[in-house]
Design an enzyme around this catalytic site. Sequence first.
Site, mmCIF file in Angstrom:
data_model
loop_
_atom_site.group_PDB
_atom_site.id
_atom_site.type_symbol
_atom_site.label_atom_id
_atom_site.label_comp_id
_atom_site.label_asym_id
_atom_site.label_seq_id
_atom_site.Cartn_x
_atom_site.Cartn_y
_atom_site.Cartn_z
ATOM 1 C CE LYS A 1 2.441 -21.349 43.162
ATOM 2 N NZ LYS A 1 2.944 -22.730 43.094
ATOM 3 C CD GLU B 1 0.047 -31.753 41.688
ATOM 4 O OE1 GLU B 1 0.585 -31.274 42.698
ATOM 5 O OE2 GLU B 1 -0.539 -31.059 40.834
#
Length: 514
Positions: free
Chosen positions: A263, A311
């Site tokens: 990724k 976050e």
Amino acid sequence: MARQLDIRLTGVAAALDALRTQVERAAEWSRRTGDVAIALGTARGDGPLNLAGTAVACRAVIPRWYARHADAGRAWLGVGEAVEASAGDAGTLADLAPVMDRWRPRVVAEDPSAVRWLGGAAFDAGPRRAAWRGWPRAKMWLPRVTFSQRGDRWTITVAAVVRPGQSAIDAWADAAQWCEAHLRSEAPVESTPYARRGAGAGSDAGAENRAGVLREAGGLRDEGVLREAGRRVEGLAAPDARRRWERLVTQTAGMLRAGRLEKVVLAREEVTPLPNPDVGAALDRLARWYPASTVFAVWHEDSCFLGATPERLVSVRAGEVAADCLAGTAPRGETPEEDERIARWLLTSRKNLHEHAVVREWLRDRLAPLCEALTIAPEPALKRLANVQHLYTPITGRLGGGTGILAVASALLPTPALAGSPQQEAMAYIRAVEGFDRGWYGGAVGWAGWDGDGAFSVAIRCALLRGGMAHLYAGAGIVADSDPAAEWEETVLKLRPMRHALLWREGDLDDGES
């Protein structure tokens, strides 16, 4: 030390008055040891404070650190630097811990465990470039004045720097003079009128993202209208930005299919002229529009880095650690039925589940060696904001003895949610292809105490203001089956908070949190 004060800021005069006893103790310690000492005086009270207004009203070059979480009713502000700890180009937050610890015996305070260092860290190592030039790799500092507010209750701490041979009277007078010279009254932040339309209803910025997702989910009603709405908010991007982005995503996905990486999180930077930014109004809008996010601002030299991040990177309290795995994104629907259809799609999307699993397992691998026990939910849930929803897995644990917030935060920076996996290979690829310095975007902002407690947020949904320009940042996680158009649409949605906050005009509508 009977000097009359001319300070109108709520509580600062009281904190200076409380400083008198501590500064006498610090002066005595400095005389005996020959070292610089820091005295802290604290006052507590109740009543409203406008910390964003106070931050903006300070003189431009004064370092400041601001954070607010509206839903929790909490806000913090640190102004000036009594002591700083900064890292070199390759340094980390963990490298600052020994520097901060050396100051521990030199700080005289009624409650030393309540001392908070403020700061943050960049996404990547190396010297800062372009708009980020002069920003440190990692830095924490003990402010001259620290404000903390919870509801209507506030705490204010003022620091005095006591040098060897300096009298307590002179050190206290220097602290009072600094406050008078650099702090201003709580300037009002204008609350711009807005019409609330509900959670994400009709959002132009989310329209193109919604179009891409609904095509895949099989629920699109009027693709042409949504595409046109999406184009209206892409005006900040360079004319060929989308073409270059989609080409890079195609290249990256091909490399991932070849098995070289698992990724990669690609980011893009949009730059627009903003000669007279109204930072106070932007912070006010972000707090009103995104109450479930942490609104933050860090002023360094002639620039300001601000945002509204949903976050958490990590928090530590009395040895208990908590971290968020937040990866995998989709917009909210315009109706409850559409919203549920998108949610079901997100919870079963192979691409998003893969992206989320990569981050979750990486966090497990990084936290497990630091913890005596670790708890991770077996399946992701949804974290729903007003016009975006994420796959979300909370992680909690009990740290091993002696491990504090700076060590944990360093172990988690940067996460695969902002870099990729394997981390070092993904970072090398990002450096090679992105073409700009992320600076503190994708890094962290937060606080640390000497008792090991602290909290850091991931610095996303943000912008850097410098030299009459606004630099806005957003990224998307790329895996082997990523669709370039959908990844572009995701960044359009993520750029929306700062676009609206900084470029709001009379007549614009509020669409809620993203």
